[in-house]
Design an enzyme around this catalytic site. Structure first.
Site, mmCIF file in Angstrom:
data_model
loop_
_atom_site.group_PDB
_atom_site.id
_atom_site.type_symbol
_atom_site.label_atom_id
_atom_site.label_comp_id
_atom_site.label_asym_id
_atom_site.label_seq_id
_atom_site.Cartn_x
_atom_site.Cartn_y
_atom_site.Cartn_z
ATOM 1 N N HIS A 56 0.839 -1.210 0.000
ATOM 2 C CA HIS A 56 0.000 0.000 0.000
ATOM 3 C C HIS A 56 0.866 1.249 0.000
ATOM 4 O O HIS A 56 1.554 1.554 0.975
ATOM 5 C CB HIS A 56 -0.939 0.020 1.208
ATOM 6 C CG HIS A 56 -1.943 1.132 1.173
ATOM 7 N ND1 HIS A 56 -3.010 1.147 0.298
ATOM 8 C CD2 HIS A 56 -2.048 2.288 1.875
ATOM 9 C CE1 HIS A 56 -3.726 2.243 0.479
ATOM 10 N NE2 HIS A 56 -3.154 2.959 1.437
ATOM 11 N N HIS A 58 1.055 5.516 -1.522
ATOM 12 C CA HIS A 58 0.630 6.677 -2.303
ATOM 13 C C HIS A 58 1.929 7.418 -2.599
ATOM 14 O O HIS A 58 2.381 8.236 -1.779
ATOM 15 C CB HIS A 58 -0.317 7.581 -1.511
ATOM 16 C CG HIS A 58 -1.501 6.871 -0.900
ATOM 17 N ND1 HIS A 58 -2.581 6.473 -1.644
ATOM 18 C CD2 HIS A 58 -1.762 6.482 0.369
ATOM 19 C CE1 HIS A 58 -3.464 5.877 -0.847
ATOM 20 N NE2 HIS A 58 -2.989 5.860 0.386
ATOM 21 N N HIS A 273 -5.572 -0.938 6.437
ATOM 22 C CA HIS A 273 -5.665 -0.463 7.834
ATOM 23 C C HIS A 273 -6.517 -1.417 8.678
ATOM 24 O O HIS A 273 -5.977 -2.100 9.527
ATOM 25 C CB HIS A 273 -6.185 0.980 7.950
ATOM 26 C CG HIS A 273 -5.407 1.973 7.136
ATOM 27 N ND1 HIS A 273 -4.065 2.183 7.347
ATOM 28 C CD2 HIS A 273 -5.762 2.780 6.093
ATOM 29 C CE1 HIS A 273 -3.630 3.097 6.490
ATOM 30 N NE2 HIS A 273 -4.634 3.467 5.707
ATOM 31 N N ASP A 324 2.424 3.407 2.708
ATOM 32 C CA ASP A 324 1.322 4.372 2.712
ATOM 33 C C ASP A 324 1.753 5.819 2.449
ATOM 34 O O ASP A 324 1.975 6.198 1.312
ATOM 35 C CB ASP A 324 0.565 4.213 4.045
ATOM 36 C CG ASP A 324 -0.823 4.833 4.007
ATOM 37 O OD1 ASP A 324 -1.207 5.369 2.955
ATOM 38 O OD2 ASP A 324 -1.534 4.783 5.020
#
Ligand SMILES: [Zn+2]
Length: 447
Positions: A56, A58, A273, A324
């Site tokens: 995960h 970004h 999460h 993340d």
């Protein structure tokens, strides 16, 4: 055919000596007897491990690193005040910026032994909200960045429809929004047909942003498409208590209960999460074979809470890891935090260690699986020819025995101990340096 001969190779959960790894046409990774690998590249004083999978990310959030660690005016800071600052950054980036920052983030990942990333990508439109002539322009810039660095990428294309239940449209979200599932799926199909998704180094998945951002009908339509095509499905789930209460208000059910009762969970589903959950929700994910992706470095940075990994493990739910927000890119740090956060919470030690195995590597092995095989399952690929090596003389692990080496690596390794990184049989990091390191950093810092 390429072959490498390090001092130690991680095979089936332990380190073995006199082993060489062989890579055939970039696809198959075999471990053979060291003396049978005549032309192997000797990796002296190195231990070789499977590549780490960052499930995960970004990538663009790398631009706000270090810029949100200060008090906002007249408020208590939280995930939601951080999000304001993140939106400011998201709304300034041009396509070339997206490429530059993604390449920077992926370079840093490669240098730490990450060989594959699940990129949860949600900036789709131009700064004024208009659709680019290629509606996947920004997704493709991110894919180009990963390919140029040389790591694998699952582009988890995000669906984002609204600000939230009974909430006014938020102008700062216009770059993310595709209001109908038809538009989203049309754009996703175009992406799936892109030539750069044909060789196993890049592929796509479906990522409804959250139950807050995607209403149920939309969610059902795109998950049905993903199921038809056997694509991975990733979704932010129960990251913040406010998200759970808004979902209960709208549907009379928590996010996981909604996904479960609507039949949207599967073994290709990953709940990112999944912090604020009940035992019933954990049981539902277990029944469906779904995964969880914990991002503990970001979760502690944002004040999200602690992922109940002990309960997930007890229920047999695989837990993957993600960097993340990129506040720090170090998947082994994430692995150790899974355990450390529970130690602080429970004032106990070795919380995640298996009951029936007291060996010095049993806990480390479980945590290492989160950073490797569980991540691979989550983003949808199997047994690639990817690996990294660590320097056995690095001060952070020097003196480790063969038996406790994995625990040394999982709990204590400095990122700078990573020496070689190979993806699909191709070396992208040699002696701790990426082939394009200077150019990538220069391009990023001088924009
Ligand atoms: Zn996220």
């Amino acid at each position: 055919m390429n072959a490498w001969l390090p001092d130690l190779v991680y095979v089936d959960g332990r380190f073995e000596s006199d082993r060489a790894v062989v890579c055939d046409d970039g696809k198959v990774l075999q471990v053979i007897e060291g003396n049978q690998a005549a032309n192997a590249v000797r990796l002296k004083n190195r231990a070789l491990l499977p590549g780490l999978v960052n499930a995960h990310s970004h990538a663009f959030q790398r631009v706000i690193r270090g810029r949100t660690e200060r008090r906002s005016q007249n408020t208590t800071d939280s995930f939601w005040t951080w999000r304001e600052q993140m939106y400011d950054a998201a709304n300034r980036l041009e396509p070339e910026d997206i490429y530059a920052v993604s390449r920077m983030a992926f370079l840093e990942m490669a240098l730490t032994g990450i060989t594959a990333v699940g990129e949860f990508h949600y900036i789709h439109h131009a700064r004024d909200g208009s659709t680019y002539s290629d509606p996947n322009l920004l997704s493709r810039e991110v894919i180009r960045a990963a390919r140029d660095v040389g790591i694998r990428i699952a582009l988890l294309r995000v669906a984002y429809a609204r600000a939230g239940f009974e909430k006014e449209a938020d102008p700062r979200q216009t770059r993310f929004i595709e209001t109908s599932p038809e538009t989203y799926l049309k754009h996703l199909e175009q992406l799936l047909a892109a030539p750069e998704l044909k060789d196993g180094l890049a592929w796509a998945g479906v990522a409804p942003h959250s139950v807050r951002a995607v209403p149920l009908d939309y969610l059902k339509a795109i998950v049905a498409f993903a199921n038809e095509r056997a694509l991975p499905v990733h979704m932010h789930v129960a990251e913040q208590p406010a998200e759970v209460s808004a979902c209960i208000e709208e549907y009379g059910r928590s996010p996981v209960a909604l996904l479960d009762t609507e039949g949207l969970l599967s073994n290709r589903f990953t709940a990112v999460h999944a912090i604020h959950v009940t035992p019933k929700a954990i049981a539902a994910m277990s029944r469906a074979g779904a995964s969880v992706c914990a991002c503990p470095t970001t979760e502690r940075n944002l004040g999200d809470g602690v992922v109940p990994v002990d309960a997930y493990f007890n229920a047999g739910v695989p837990v993957a890891l993600g960097t993340d927000s990129q506040i720090q890119i170090d998947l082994l740090e994430d692995a150790r935090e899974l355990e450390y956060h529970l130690r602080l919470q429970q004032t106990a030690r070795n919380v995640l260690a298996p009951q029936d195995d007291a060996s010095s590597s049993a806990l480390a092995r479980r945590l290492f699986d989160c950073a490797t095989v569980n991540g691979a399952k989550s983003i949808g690929f199997q047994a690639p020819a990817d690996f990294f090596t660590v320097d056995l003389d690095d001060p952070s692990i020097a003196g480790a025995s063969q038996d406790d080496l994995l625990a040394n690596i999982v709990f204590s390794l400095s990122r700078t101990a990573v020496r070689d990184v190979v993806v699909a049989g191709k070396q992208i990091v040699e002696n701790g340096r990426h082939r394009d390191q200077e150019a990538i950093i220069d391009h990023f810092t001088h924009r």
